[in-house]
Design an enzyme around this catalytic site. Structure first.
Site, PDB file in Angstrom:
ATOM      1  N   PRO A   4       0.744  -1.105  -0.157  1.00 56.32           N
ATOM      2  CG  PRO A   4      -0.130  -0.975   2.273  1.00 56.32           C
ATOM      3  CD  PRO A   4       1.196  -1.520   1.435  1.00 56.32           C
ATOM      4  CD  GLU A   5       3.378   3.439  -3.772  1.00 55.92           C
ATOM      5  OE1 GLU A   5       3.393   4.973  -4.131  1.00 55.92           O
ATOM      6  OE2 GLU A   5       3.801   2.742  -4.529  1.00 55.92           O
TER       7      GLU A   5
END
Length: 273
Positions: A4-5
């Site tokens: 995840p960003e």
DNA sequence: CAACCCACCTGACTGC
DNA sequence: TGCAGTCAGGTGGGTT
């Protein structure tokens, strides 16, 4: 099953809020091992049992779960994911769960680079993992002027610079590559040599790519899933990330790759200077 | 301080 | 089929 960003974490955050609605009573918290990157907090179940999980917020790539006088701090690492399990099934790498009347909110994380901490409400930003974090890119205080100032004297590459969470949060390997492409800047360019105009372009590109990715529900390269189990769609809009040797979608040149700070970088040698 | 390099861990994929 | 090697969306911590 994630990676995840900012757009992915924000999507997970929204999904969790959807699940908890106006709040869910916590029946029990169960831990299935003793740690992730750090040991699990002590006495978690006795602290949280009977409280309400009221809402989930995001700060940088961290999820903040408000539970009465406490805030649970969760980072997904590279492969963390949440799901609502209504039955009694379990999966490999389910590490802890919050049991509610609506089902079990289960955290799964094969690589275990994730994190679970607890803080008193109001003190969550003082936690050492959060206290040094820089500005939110989609909020007002992310400005070209400040970015320019912070870049002065920096000898490191602009890609490393924009992935530095002390400078700006939420930008990881995918969106750094994409923002630099949109700004026409090579990832190797020294941060200290950025012009004011470069910084203006960068701020615009970072915001643009994060907003677009967010509206596509993030990018699913391998395994990212939202809390409702949906894949993202932004992987189809990537200009350079993961496209080494393929032709640039703008000019047709071959996309190049190189390792910077132990991470793969991708860029178009013609579009990016 | 800044810059660099490593570790943490599992799984998917590649090439022999 | 098997096995070794490589790579993966992150980040704290240690060293120079």
């Amino acid at each position: 099953m994630a990676m995840p960003e900012l757009p992915e974490v924000e999507t997970v955050c929204k999904g969790l809020n959807q699940i908890i609605g106006r709040g869910l009573a916590i029946d029990e918290v169960r831990l299935h091992r003793k740690d992730l990157r750090k040991p699990f907090p002590k006495l978690l179940n006795s602290k949280l049992k009977g409280l309400r999980l009221e809402a989930v917020r995001r700060r940088a790539k961290y999820l903040l779960l408000d539970c009465g006088p406490y805030v649970l701090i969760n980072h997904l690492g590279m492969t963390g994911s949440w799901r609502l399990e209504k039955g009694s099934e379990s999966e490999l790498h389910d590490h802890f769960e919050i049991r509610t009347s609506k089902g079990r909110l289960i955290y799964n994380d094969p690589r275990r680079f994730g994190l679970l901490l607890i803080e008193n409400k109001g003190e969550e930003y003082l936690n050492p993992f959060l206290s040094h974090l820089g500005v939110e890119p989609l909020e007002g205080d992310f400005s070209a002027q400040k970015l320019f100032q912070q870049s002065r004297g920096k000898v490191s590459a602009v890609k490393v610079f924009i992935m530095d969470q002390k400078i700006v949060v939420g930008v990881g390997n995918i969106y750094a590559a994409e923002a630099l492409f949109r700004s026409g800047l090579r990832p190797q360019k020294q941060a200290g040599k950025l012009s004011k105009k470069d910084c203006e372009n960068l701020v615009g590109s970072i915001q643009e790519v994060l907003r677009e990715a967010l509206s596509s529900g993030g990018s699913t390269i391998r395994s990212y899933r939202s809390a409702s189990g949906e894949a993202g769609a932004f992987q189809n809009q990537l200009f350079v990330y993961g496209r080494a040797g393929e032709s640039c979608r703008v000019c047709g040149s071959k996309v190049r790759t190189e390792i910077q700070a132990q991470r793969s970088s991708y860029w178009c040698p013609k579009c990016q200077r």
